[in-house]
Design a protein around this motif. Sequence first.
Motif, mmCIF file in Angstrom:
data_model
loop_
_atom_site.group_PDB
_atom_site.id
_atom_site.type_symbol
_atom_site.label_atom_id
_atom_site.label_comp_id
_atom_site.label_asym_id
_atom_site.label_seq_id
_atom_site.Cartn_x
_atom_site.Cartn_y
_atom_site.Cartn_z
ATOM 1 N N VAL A 39 12.702 -1.401 -23.030
ATOM 2 C CA VAL A 39 13.568 -2.006 -22.023
ATOM 3 C C VAL A 39 12.787 -2.320 -20.748
ATOM 4 O O VAL A 39 12.833 -3.444 -20.238
ATOM 5 N N LYS A 40 12.068 -1.338 -20.236
ATOM 6 C CA LYS A 40 11.359 -1.532 -18.963
ATOM 7 C C LYS A 40 10.227 -2.538 -19.090
ATOM 8 O O LYS A 40 10.013 -3.350 -18.194
ATOM 9 N N ALA A 41 9.488 -2.487 -20.196
ATOM 10 C CA ALA A 41 8.357 -3.408 -20.365
ATOM 11 C C ALA A 41 8.849 -4.849 -20.443
ATOM 12 O O ALA A 41 8.260 -5.755 -19.847
ATOM 13 N N PHE A 92 7.864 -7.594 -17.668
ATOM 14 C CA PHE A 92 7.127 -8.788 -18.076
ATOM 15 C C PHE A 92 7.856 -10.049 -17.628
ATOM 16 O O PHE A 92 7.250 -10.974 -17.082
ATOM 17 N N LEU A 93 9.166 -10.081 -17.834
ATOM 18 C CA LEU A 93 9.946 -11.255 -17.418
ATOM 19 C C LEU A 93 9.919 -11.430 -15.900
ATOM 20 O O LEU A 93 9.812 -12.558 -15.397
ATOM 21 N N ALA A 94 9.984 -10.331 -15.154
ATOM 22 C CA ALA A 94 9.882 -10.413 -13.689
ATOM 23 C C ALA A 94 8.504 -10.918 -13.283
ATOM 24 O O ALA A 94 8.375 -11.693 -12.325
ATOM 25 N N ASN A 103 4.320 -16.985 -12.293
ATOM 26 C CA ASN A 103 4.265 -18.254 -13.012
ATOM 27 C C ASN A 103 5.619 -18.960 -12.989
ATOM 28 O O ASN A 103 6.061 -19.516 -13.985
ATOM 29 N N ALA A 104 6.251 -18.948 -11.844
ATOM 30 C CA ALA A 104 7.589 -19.539 -11.726
ATOM 31 C C ALA A 104 7.596 -21.030 -12.060
ATOM 32 O O ALA A 104 8.559 -21.548 -12.624
#
Length: 88
Positions: free
Chosen positions: A21-23, A27-29, A35-36
């Motif tokens: 869950v945290k990873a 990663f998405l954050a 890399n927005a």
Amino acid sequence: MNSSQLKDKKLMEHALNEFRVKARNKFLAGIEEHNASGDKGMMKMHLRQHIDCAKDEVMDLWFYLCGMQEWLTGDIEHRDGVPEEEYQ
């Protein structure tokens, strides 16, 4: 399995679930933060950049571990035998 093995297995399952869950969220954050616009990304990095980033992460981990050890022992001298006064 004996009770010690069952406790270890439960620890493993909890740790793996928490990591999953945290990873994923971290990663998405990181994608949004670094890399927005979509013009960068891990797959565009050169291997040397991956190695440099991994080294930075290892250094961060080292300091987290030293901080936890100091918190547990209340002793900064365990690191390399240099008295605390010399760190300042």
